[in-house]
Design a protein around this motif. Structure first.
Motif, PDB file in Angstrom:
ATOM      1  N   ASP A  24      34.241  43.096  53.944  1.00 21.17           N
ATOM      2  CA  ASP A  24      33.970  44.511  53.777  1.00 21.17           C
ATOM      3  C   ASP A  24      34.077  44.845  52.297  1.00 21.17           C
ATOM      4  O   ASP A  24      34.940  44.313  51.604  1.00 21.17           O
ATOM      5  N   GLU A  25      33.182  45.697  51.840  1.00 20.79           N
ATOM      6  CA  GLU A  25      33.241  46.129  50.446  1.00 20.79           C
ATOM      7  C   GLU A  25      33.788  47.547  50.420  1.00 20.79           C
ATOM      8  O   GLU A  25      33.281  48.418  51.120  1.00 20.79           O
ATOM      9  N   LEU A  26      34.829  47.754  49.638  1.00 22.14           N
ATOM     10  CA  LEU A  26      35.484  49.068  49.599  1.00 22.14           C
ATOM     11  C   LEU A  26      35.413  49.635  48.194  1.00 22.14           C
ATOM     12  O   LEU A  26      35.404  48.890  47.221  1.00 22.14           O
ATOM     13  N   TYR A  38      37.192  43.773  47.928  1.00 22.05           N
ATOM     14  CA  TYR A  38      36.742  43.024  49.103  1.00 22.05           C
ATOM     15  C   TYR A  38      37.911  42.660  49.998  1.00 22.05           C
ATOM     16  O   TYR A  38      38.994  42.335  49.519  1.00 22.05           O
ATOM     17  N   GLU A  39      37.657  42.732  51.278  1.00 23.61           N
ATOM     18  CA  GLU A  39      38.653  42.270  52.232  1.00 23.61           C
ATOM     19  C   GLU A  39      37.948  41.687  53.445  1.00 23.61           C
ATOM     20  O   GLU A  39      36.802  41.999  53.729  1.00 23.61           O
ATOM     21  N   THR A  40      38.692  40.835  54.127  1.00 26.67           N
ATOM     22  CA  THR A  40      38.107  40.155  55.272  1.00 26.67           C
ATOM     23  C   THR A  40      37.904  41.124  56.433  1.00 26.67           C
ATOM     24  O   THR A  40      38.650  42.086  56.590  1.00 26.67           O
ATOM     25  N   LEU A  72      40.948  42.699  46.480  1.00 23.76           N
ATOM     26  CA  LEU A  72      40.642  42.177  45.153  1.00 23.76           C
ATOM     27  C   LEU A  72      39.233  42.557  44.731  1.00 23.76           C
ATOM     28  O   LEU A  72      38.333  42.618  45.557  1.00 23.76           O
ATOM     29  N   ASP A  73      39.063  42.786  43.434  1.00 21.87           N
ATOM     30  CA  ASP A  73      37.706  43.061  42.959  1.00 21.87           C
ATOM     31  C   ASP A  73      37.037  41.751  42.539  1.00 21.87           C
ATOM     32  O   ASP A  73      37.675  40.696  42.519  1.00 21.87           O
ATOM     33  N   ALA A  74      35.759  41.850  42.215  1.00 20.62           N
ATOM     34  CA  ALA A  74      34.973  40.646  41.942  1.00 20.62           C
ATOM     35  C   ALA A  74      35.561  39.844  40.785  1.00 20.62           C
ATOM     36  O   ALA A  74      35.585  38.607  40.832  1.00 20.62           O
ATOM     37  N   GLU A  75      36.039  40.532  39.752  1.00 22.65           N
ATOM     38  CA  GLU A  75      36.582  39.833  38.588  1.00 22.65           C
ATOM     39  C   GLU A  75      37.865  39.065  38.962  1.00 22.65           C
ATOM     40  O   GLU A  75      38.027  37.903  38.582  1.00 22.65           O
TER      41      GLU A  75
END
Ligand SMILES: [Zn+2]
Ligand SMILES: [Zn+2]
Length: 179
Positions: free
Chosen positions: A83-85, A97-99, A48-51
């Motif tokens: 983690d930021e992808l 983002y993912e765990t 998912l993205d920040a929004e």
């Protein structure tokens, strides 16, 4: 104070409760808002993205605003929890983002429809070992992304090419016969 900590790869698979324990030991407080975001990222199983995260988090805590979400994501990232992808920049400058609690995996991204598949296997561990052995490198993080077309998009693309040819043919045909 949120300390930047880099977890060794072997610890990435730690259960979430362990993560929380270790954070507590390090004096990092998992506030309600941090917990909401961490839970969302952890349970969604998606990228998912920040929004998107903001929209989902807002339903759990109306007081959450965008600034808090962005700041919290940054903290969770620095804390080694998420983690930021960029997923091959399919969505432009968006970050996903993912765990980090998931087993290491590669991301397979369809560059036509944006579908993201996760590929689990021995390959990442093997590559890591080889890089460590051959280059004497201490690896803190690996990220594998593969871009291409999913099976559905391959069919759609073939159809598009066919259609494009179909519209081109008459013009070519005329050229040949009049030649
Ligand atoms: Zn596709
Ligand atoms: Zn993933």
């Amino acid at each position: 104070m949120w300390h930047a900590l880099v977890l060794p790869l072997s610890e990435y698979r730690m259960a979430q409760t362990d993560i929380r324990d270790s954070l507590r030991e390090r004096g990092v407080r998992l506030t309600r808002q941090r917990k909401i975001l961490l839970d969302l990222i952890d349970t969604s199983g998606e990228h998912l993205d920040a929004e998107q995260l903001y929209q989902m988090a807002k339903k759990r805590d109306v007081k959450l605003n965008r600034v808090t979400v962005y700041r919290t994501l940054k903290m969770l990232k620095q804390g080694g929890l998420v983690d930021e992808l960029d997923l091959m920049h399919y969505g432009g400058d968006q970050h996903y983002y993912e765990t980090r609690l998931k087993q290491e995996h590669a991301h397979i991204i369809c560059l036509r429809c944006g579908k993201v598949e996760e590929f689990f296997g021995e390959h990442i561990q093997k590559m890591r070992k080889q890089v460590e052995q051959n280059l004497g490198f201490q690896i803190l993080l690996t990220r594998t992304e593969v871009g291409g077309y999913c099976s559905n998009c391959q069919i759609l693309r073939a159809r598009e090419v066919e259609q494009a040819r179909g519209t081109e043919l008459p013009a070519r045909g005329r050229g040949r016969t009049s030649g």
